[in-house]
Design a protein around this motif. Sequence first.
Motif, short mmCIF file in Angstrom:
data_model
loop_
_atom_site.label_atom_id
_atom_site.label_comp_id
_atom_site.label_asym_id
_atom_site.label_seq_id
_atom_site.Cartn_x
_atom_site.Cartn_y
_atom_site.Cartn_z
N GLU A 142 -9.67 -34.44 21.52
CA GLU A 142 -10.90 -33.89 22.10
C GLU A 142 -11.60 -32.98 21.10
OE1 GLU A 142 -9.74 -32.03 25.71
OE2 GLU A 142 -9.70 -33.91 26.86
N ILE A 143 -10.82 -32.14 20.43
CA ILE A 143 -11.39 -31.24 19.41
C ILE A 143 -11.96 -32.05 18.26
CG2 ILE A 143 -10.79 -29.47 17.70
CD1 ILE A 143 -8.70 -28.46 19.72
N ARG A 146 -15.23 -33.79 19.31
CA ARG A 146 -16.38 -32.87 19.36
C ARG A 146 -16.87 -32.55 17.95
NH1 ARG A 146 -13.46 -30.40 23.77
NH2 ARG A 146 -12.57 -28.83 22.36
N ARG A 149 -18.84 -35.47 16.74
CA ARG A 149 -20.14 -35.55 17.43
C ARG A 149 -21.12 -34.54 16.83
NH1 ARG A 149 -22.88 -33.34 21.84
NH2 ARG A 149 -24.12 -34.86 23.01
N ARG A 150 -20.66 -33.31 16.64
CA ARG A 150 -21.55 -32.29 16.04
C ARG A 150 -21.98 -32.69 14.64
NH1 ARG A 150 -18.11 -28.71 18.96
NH2 ARG A 150 -16.68 -28.56 17.20
#
Length: 486
Positions: A142-143, A146, A149-150
């Motif tokens: 999950e980290i 993210r 994605r950023r």
Amino acid sequence: MLKPWKTQFWLAPSPGKTFHIKLLSKLIADIKEGRLAPNSMLPGSRSLAKQLGVNRKTIQQVYEELESQGWLVTKPRRGTFIADIIPEQGLSYENKQMVSHTQKTKSASELVENLYKDALNTGHRFSAANDGIPDTRLIPYEILARAYRRACINLSRHSNLGYGDPRGIKELRNSVQRMLSDDRFMNCSAEQICIIRGSQMGIYLASRVLDPSKGAIVMEEMCYLPAKAAFESNGFKILKCKLDKDGLNILALKALLTEHEVAGIYITPHHQYPTTVCLPIDRRLDLLTLSKQYQFAVIEDDYDHEFHYETKPIPPLASLPNSENVVHIGSMSKVFAPGLRLGYVSANTHFIERAAQEIVLIDRQGNTISEHALSELMESGEVKRHIRKTRKQYQARRDFAANEFNRVFGDSISFTLPTGGMALWVDITQLVKGKKLHNLPNKHSTLSTQYSDEASELTHIRFGFGAISETEITQSIVELSLALKI
């Protein structure tokens, strides 16, 4: 389900041929050459007629003729498909050999062919030889997601997804420099760092940058065979140096240096691969003194520095006095997973520049999105947190595996508990006396004979505990005992 791509056709101008014959010949050629694979679906007659600007009936006639010859199969209410078994190709084996392009290619060595076969046999969860790989189930996905994605959003907004520095983005090189300085005592600048796609790429770059006309490459007598293959592929002669209970035998190395010209030595000092021994500080200092005296490069493969359990690890060669000739190679594969293809090389600026020139020829540059995502995770402290968490888990698995080996095998085996890493080096000499073993029906154990391409006596196995849970460790060791006690 929609097809991901629409199959396109282009018919080369050829005076004197009807459209029917052109299309017929083109489809047969595409099938023979493999562009149209067996069982793949062709466009419908109406769709292809529109694409080529002809009457639909012409397409239907071509399809019918190809079906009668055995090239196509029509499936009711589904469409027209390339036949599973296509007609004979027409050329005999001898004639195919005469026109084969493979006659002009270089042959791979037997070692490279075997490594390639092993790579193709890699399973979905474990390597064909789980010799100390990480557990991909522990990835903080999950980290990581993210961060990716950023990175995608920020790079797209600022139009920064074009070509860049072949050494890697400056942000990640700065992050790696701070890690090497703070955590590994290394005094280097971002200009002395190059981002790569894992340790193997760093080894291959070293084999390209160093000059085989200046001498041989020294390797430990049991070693990481893909590294040997990389150096041999670029023309190096390989010299093997003896190992003992403390790792590389310095006296044996001195003997090699007096008898041969040496361009470099490839070494895994932190946890010797495959024996797991940590090279003592006095031998590290002696090795670096010899590298200056005889002017050879030291390729330090620091593949699992993060996972040291007992005390603070001995500083890497690149952080010690007389380390000017050291090429330090590290990877994030053990931190996260082998599929995250990110690593780094730290060396003098001339070596880094030459490595970057080779990268330009291979793939121009690395993955900008991955590099930005990793840099963010390093700067935010997420990488360090993940290392602390997984280090505890791997240490617990090491201790559990050691206890299980003692419980299941008793005094019939022996081993020294490694100070780090993700594998045990287990002495099975008592169990294999008089037995000829070429492999084991156990995907987490590798025979010691497989770490050298020269004839050697079977004495140990390397057991990878990192990628498996405690339950799986017990199951694997019990399975191993049944295979060895026959």
